[in-house]
Design a protein around this motif. Structure first.
Motif, PDB file in Angstrom:
ATOM      1  N   UNK A 182       1.401  -8.496 -10.373  1.00 34.25           N
ATOM      2  CA  UNK A 182       0.193  -8.324  -9.806  1.00 34.25           C
ATOM      3  C   UNK A 182       0.497  -7.440  -8.563  1.00 34.25           C
ATOM      4  N   UNK A 183       1.568  -7.708  -7.690  1.00 32.54           N
ATOM      5  CA  UNK A 183       2.045  -6.601  -6.603  1.00 32.54           C
ATOM      6  C   UNK A 183       2.176  -5.321  -7.102  1.00 32.54           C
ATOM      7  N   UNK A 184       2.822  -5.156  -8.201  1.00 37.62           N
ATOM      8  CA  UNK A 184       3.294  -3.719  -8.572  1.00 37.62           C
ATOM      9  C   UNK A 184       1.846  -3.252  -9.031  1.00 37.62           C
ATOM     10  N   UNK A 236       1.553  -7.753   4.879  1.00 33.41           N
ATOM     11  CA  UNK A 236       0.366  -7.323   4.337  1.00 33.41           C
ATOM     12  C   UNK A 236       0.084  -5.770   4.924  1.00 33.41           C
ATOM     13  N   UNK A 237      -0.016  -5.944   6.124  1.00 28.05           N
ATOM     14  CA  UNK A 237      -0.348  -4.651   6.928  1.00 28.05           C
ATOM     15  C   UNK A 237       0.492  -3.412   6.607  1.00 28.05           C
ATOM     16  N   UNK A 238       1.838  -3.884   6.418  1.00 30.32           N
ATOM     17  CA  UNK A 238       2.831  -2.869   6.254  1.00 30.32           C
ATOM     18  C   UNK A 238       2.952  -2.365   4.753  1.00 30.32           C
ATOM     19  N   UNK A 239       2.583  -3.221   3.635  1.00 33.25           N
ATOM     20  CA  UNK A 239       2.178  -3.060   2.692  1.00 33.25           C
ATOM     21  C   UNK A 239       1.060  -1.903   2.291  1.00 33.25           C
ATOM     22  N   UNK A 240      -0.212  -2.237   3.065  1.00 33.87           N
ATOM     23  CA  UNK A 240      -1.352  -1.251   3.128  1.00 33.87           C
ATOM     24  C   UNK A 240      -0.813   0.108   3.841  1.00 33.87           C
ATOM     25  N   UNK A 241       0.049  -0.005   4.655  1.00 36.32           N
ATOM     26  CA  UNK A 241       0.278   1.414   5.364  1.00 36.32           C
ATOM     27  C   UNK A 241       1.218   2.237   4.503  1.00 36.32           C
ATOM     28  N   UNK A 242       2.251   1.589   4.007  1.00 37.78           N
ATOM     29  CA  UNK A 242       3.321   2.151   3.272  1.00 37.78           C
ATOM     30  C   UNK A 242       2.557   2.862   2.050  1.00 37.78           C
ATOM     31  N   UNK A 243       1.650   1.937   1.085  1.00 42.67           N
ATOM     32  CA  UNK A 243       1.228   2.441   0.068  1.00 42.67           C
ATOM     33  C   UNK A 243       0.380   3.685   0.362  1.00 42.67           C
ATOM     34  N   UNK A 244      -0.066   3.893   1.624  1.00 43.22           N
ATOM     35  CA  UNK A 244      -1.011   5.175   1.789  1.00 43.22           C
ATOM     36  C   UNK A 244      -0.147   6.209   2.526  1.00 43.22           C
ATOM     37  N   UNK A 245       0.991   6.302   2.445  1.00 37.83           N
ATOM     38  CA  UNK A 245       2.027   7.283   3.242  1.00 37.83           C
ATOM     39  C   UNK A 245       1.938   8.493   2.269  1.00 37.83           C
ATOM     40  N   UNK A 246       1.770   9.747   2.942  1.00 40.66           N
ATOM     41  CA  UNK A 246       2.129  11.038   2.194  1.00 40.66           C
ATOM     42  C   UNK A 246       3.706  11.049   1.897  1.00 40.66           C
ATOM     43  N   UNK A 247       3.976  11.154   0.677  1.00 44.03           N
ATOM     44  CA  UNK A 247       5.444  11.338   0.381  1.00 44.03           C
ATOM     45  C   UNK A 247       6.162  12.668   0.121  1.00 44.03           C
ATOM     46  N   UNK A 248       7.206  12.635   0.503  1.00 45.90           N
ATOM     47  CA  UNK A 248       8.023  13.907   0.597  1.00 45.90           C
ATOM     48  C   UNK A 248       8.221  14.726  -0.686  1.00 45.90           C
ATOM     49  N   UNK A 249       8.366  13.927  -1.860  1.00 44.33           N
ATOM     50  CA  UNK A 249       8.552  14.350  -3.277  1.00 44.33           C
ATOM     51  C   UNK A 249       7.834  13.335  -4.252  1.00 44.33           C
ATOM     52  N   UNK A 250       7.893  14.062  -5.311  1.00 45.06           N
ATOM     53  CA  UNK A 250       7.127  13.346  -6.235  1.00 45.06           C
ATOM     54  C   UNK A 250       7.912  12.060  -6.771  1.00 45.06           C
ATOM     55  N   UNK A 251       7.497  11.100  -7.039  1.00 47.31           N
ATOM     56  CA  UNK A 251       8.214   9.828  -7.415  1.00 47.31           C
ATOM     57  C   UNK A 251       8.680   8.937  -6.143  1.00 47.31           C
ATOM     58  N   UNK A 292      11.353  -0.783  -3.520  1.00 42.24           N
ATOM     59  CA  UNK A 292      12.005  -1.241  -2.561  1.00 42.24           C
ATOM     60  C   UNK A 292      11.231  -2.232  -1.684  1.00 42.24           C
ATOM     61  N   UNK A 293      10.072  -2.166  -1.650  1.00 43.23           N
ATOM     62  CA  UNK A 293       9.280  -3.122  -0.728  1.00 43.23           C
ATOM     63  C   UNK A 293       9.220  -4.393  -1.618  1.00 43.23           C
ATOM     64  N   UNK A 294       8.779  -4.429  -2.920  1.00 45.30           N
ATOM     65  CA  UNK A 294       8.667  -5.560  -3.676  1.00 45.30           C
ATOM     66  C   UNK A 294      10.088  -6.262  -3.518  1.00 45.30           C
ATOM     67  N   UNK A 295      11.092  -5.674  -3.990  1.00 49.49           N
ATOM     68  CA  UNK A 295      12.526  -6.158  -4.146  1.00 49.49           C
ATOM     69  C   UNK A 295      12.837  -6.952  -2.795  1.00 49.49           C
ATOM     70  N   UNK A 296      12.134  -6.521  -1.505  1.00 48.03           N
ATOM     71  CA  UNK A 296      12.866  -7.283  -0.303  1.00 48.03           C
ATOM     72  C   UNK A 296      11.889  -8.545  -0.190  1.00 48.03           C
ATOM     73  N   UNK A 297      10.973  -8.940  -0.971  1.00 50.25           N
ATOM     74  CA  UNK A 297      10.165 -10.196  -0.831  1.00 50.25           C
ATOM     75  C   UNK A 297      10.728 -11.301  -1.803  1.00 50.25           C
TER      76      UNK A 297
END
Length: 194
Positions: free
Chosen positions: A76-78, A145-160, A168-173
């Motif tokens: 579900x998280x993924x 949860x707030x960090x999850x929402x923020x990280x998922x909306x970041x502009x990323x430096x490269x595809x992938x 990385x986030x999910x494994x840390x949980x």
């Protein structure tokens, strides 16, 4: 007609940003008069609000469907993370910036929705993961949860990069039990471990 107006305005707002699109542009794009448009929306702010509400409601429905159909909090998280990435990729950042700058009441509605999404969808995922012994029990659910929402909306430096952040986030949980399950899911999906 109202749904057509909302859909077309949403496309225009996403393409060009909210500020540059006039009600006349929406009417012209649909081949209707401004009078017809005003029969459904009292002003541009009402249209902006409805477009954003429609988008947000769709995202909430999809997240609830993921939650209802997936008993495994890791899966579900993924999937929720992927949905949040898709929202960022399909929503022009200028649209949200314009709303924040020029439509403060609509922006407050967006912030309220975001807080609700975080506190219901994401925190619920954490709690279920902890209850099932898949997530660490020392997690600060609200902060993460707030960090999850923020990280998922970041502009990323490269595809992938989104995928790397997500994993990385999910494994840390995860607990050891959760990690074993996560790795078995990765093997099933790719044939290799992450």
């Amino acid at each position: 007609m109202k749904e057509r107006i909302i859909t077309e305005a949403g496309h225009l707002f996403n393409q060009l940003g909210v500020r540059t699109v006039r009600l006349e542009d929406v009417a012209n794009q649909l081949g209707i008069s401004k009078k017809t448009l005003y029969q459904h929306f009292v002003d541009k702010e009402a249209l902006v609000r409805q477009v954003l509400e429609t988008q947000l409601d769709e995202n909430l429905r999809e997240a609830n469907a993921i939650h209802a159909q997936t008993a495994n909090p890791i899966v579900s998280a993924l999937l929720i993370w992927d949905r949040l990435i898709r929202y960022r990729q399909t929503t022009n950042p200028n649209m949200l910036r314009d709303i924040e700058r020029h439509y403060p009441t609509v922006w407050r509605m967006f912030q309220t929705f975001r807080a609700t999404y975080i506190n219901i969808i994401l925190v619920t995922n954490f709690r279920e993961g902890i209850e099932q012994g898949l997530y660490r029990n020392d997690l600060d659910e609200t902060a993460l949860a707030w960090l999850w929402a923020e990280e998922s909306q970041l502009e990323v430096p490269f595809e992938g990069a989104e995928t790397a952040f997500k994993h990385h986030f999910v494994r840390g949980l995860l607990t050891q039990k959760g990690l074993a399950l996560y790795e078995s899911l990765a093997v099933k999906q790719t044939g290799t471990t992450n």
